[in-house]
Design an enzyme around this catalytic site. Structure first.
Site, PDB file in Angstrom:
ATOM      1  N   GLU A   1       0.814  -1.294  -0.266  1.00 40.74           N
ATOM      2  CA  GLU A   1       0.233   0.151   0.103  1.00 40.74           C
ATOM      3  C   GLU A   1       1.435   1.389  -0.242  1.00 40.74           C
ATOM      4  O   GLU A   1       1.551   1.694   1.288  1.00 40.74           O
ATOM      5  CB  GLU A   1      -0.871   0.074   1.078  1.00 40.74           C
ATOM      6  CG  GLU A   1      -1.944   1.026   0.564  1.00 40.74           C
ATOM      7  CD  GLU A   1      -1.999   2.424   1.900  1.00 40.74           C
ATOM      8  OE1 GLU A   1      -1.986   2.622   0.375  1.00 40.74           O
ATOM      9  OE2 GLU A   1      -1.737   2.730   2.711  1.00 40.74           O
TER      10      GLU A   1
ATOM     11  N   CYS B   1      -1.277   9.705   2.227  1.00 39.80           N
ATOM     12  CA  CYS B   1      -1.159   8.643   0.925  1.00 39.80           C
ATOM     13  C   CYS B   1      -2.504   9.430   0.195  1.00 39.80           C
ATOM     14  O   CYS B   1      -1.480   9.548  -1.248  1.00 39.80           O
ATOM     15  CB  CYS B   1      -1.086   7.693   1.394  1.00 39.80           C
ATOM     16  SG  CYS B   1      -2.525   6.448   1.697  1.00 39.80           S
TER      17      CYS B   1
END
Length: 399
Positions: free
Chosen positions: A212, A246
């Site tokens: 991720e 993110c």
């Protein structure tokens, strides 16, 4: 921990998994219930640790970390028994005497490596799912969020025997030692550079992985958008956790003829959310460490600042900052920002906006603000990205 100590820990967990105890669904649910009770017990200390590491308010810590983990726990406690059941599937006519079924099976020994930006949530959410699926787990939290990592270690030692769930703290040396071991699954959240190393090490054992990672996420604002609402939601998504998310909007692509009005609303909402003096606002998050702080300050240098730009080196805080006159060649467009800086680029028509996005790497997330259904369909059809929202930001994480 030394390599020898980690080897012993891995063997201890593999032996425990091979005993078959984690296959029992009641055992899994009981473990999840213990973890939930522990998080509730330590909620105040969690807030204090996250504030010490990142300066987050208790409200933001609950909204983005503790509350999400508790929600995941509640969901998995309720659904684990159903997920663990065999599922009958259709049998071909030629094998009509047979019964065909799928049987969910745990991988075994799982390594979870988590980052510093959401240190509790990005450690515990994958752990919750790993335990619900019947695995054992070794957790490696980030050294950058030292206070939260120390608390996570204390909580998990209180909850579980290390043969079932263990925590390894430390930095790069410990990461290297862990990645030298043979795990059955690796879940890594972090930078692309470290992700490459994780993938390289996992390939030695053909270990399946989830990476991720970060990336540059465009936010496109079309002239048909509700401009005031768009500005409000972009300010929320971009400056949440001081931009250290993110999937935060990384750069703004706005249609030229609405740019001036939109900038006015951006400034208005930044002031509304963070006051006229955000550096003095105790609830405004800080940059995690000096290295990242200096990197962000260097990205601002030499650019046209139309809002913000002030810094507090002692507190590691940077004001919400808007940059204008940015091009694809600007330094800030060469890397993921991961901070409270919003560069603005313009386009004349939607074709031009798509071309700008396509010149970069595939976006981690993409955000589009428009009330024009034709434009919406065109963007969804022509651009590829990891996740996204229409007329909002960040909120896809909630689903």
């Amino acid at each position: 921990m030394t390599q020898t100590e980690i080897e012993k820990l891995v063997k201890k967990q593999r032996d425990f998994f091979n005993s078959g105890e984690t296959l029992n669904v009641s055992f899994r649910i009981s473990a999840l219930e213990r973890l939930r009770a522990c998080i509730i017990k330590y909620e105040k200390k969690i807030n204090q640790a996250i504030r010490a590491d990142l300066g987050k308010s208790a409200f933001e810590s609950y909204m983005c970390e503790t509350g999400l983990v508790l929600s995941e726990l509640t969901y998995m406690i309720k659904h684990t028994r159903k997920y663990a059941k065999e599922r009958t599937v259709r049998t071909p006519l030629a094998q009509f005497h047979s019964r065909s079924y799928q049987k969910p099976s745990p991988y075994g020994l799982v390594l979870i490596m988590s980052p510093w930006n959401y240190p509790l949530m990005l450690t515990f959410e994958p752990l919750v799912d790993a335990l619900a699926a019947g695995n054992t787990a070794i957790v490696k939290p980030s050294a950058y969020s030292a206070n939260t990592s120390e608390l996570i270690s204390h909580m998990l030692r209180e909850c579980f025997d290390e043969k079932y769930v263990a925590v390894v703290t430390g930095g790069r040396e410990e990461n290297t030692c862990l990645l030298n071991e043979h795990f059955d699954y690796i879940f890594f959240t972090g930078s692309q550079s470290v992700g490459k190393e994780v993938m390289r090490c996992a390939s030695v054992h053909l270990t399946p992985i989830t990476l991720e990672l970060g990336g540059k996420s465009p936010c496109i604002v079309h002239k048909s958008a509700d401009i005031k609402l768009a500005a409000k939601r972009i300010v929320f998504g971009k400056f949440l956790n001081c931009g250290q998310t993110c999937v935060a909007p990384d750069y703004l692509l706005i249609q030229e003829n609405i740019k001036d009005e939109f900038e006015k609303y951006l400034k208005e909402y930044i002031t509304l959310f963070y006051t006229n003096e955000p550096l003095k606002n105790e609830d405004y998050t800080k940059i995690v460490n000096e290295r990242h702080f200096n990197r962000l300050v260097n990205l601002i240098k030499g650019e046209k600042i139309i809002y913000g730009g002030d810094i507090d080196r002692e507190l590691l805080k940077i004001e919400p900052t808007i940059l204008d006159k940015i091009t694809l060649d600007s330094p800030i467009m060469q890397e993921e920002i991961f901070g409270p800086i919003l560069p603005i680029m313009t386009f004349n028509n939607i074709k031009e906006a798509k071309e700008i996005v396509l010149k970069g790497e595939k976006p981690l997330s993409l955000y589009l603000f428009t009330t024009n259904k034709k434009i919406e369909k065109e963007i969804l059809k022509d651009l590829s990205y990891g996740s996204g929202c229409i007329n909002d930001t960040i909120i896809q994480l909630a689903t």
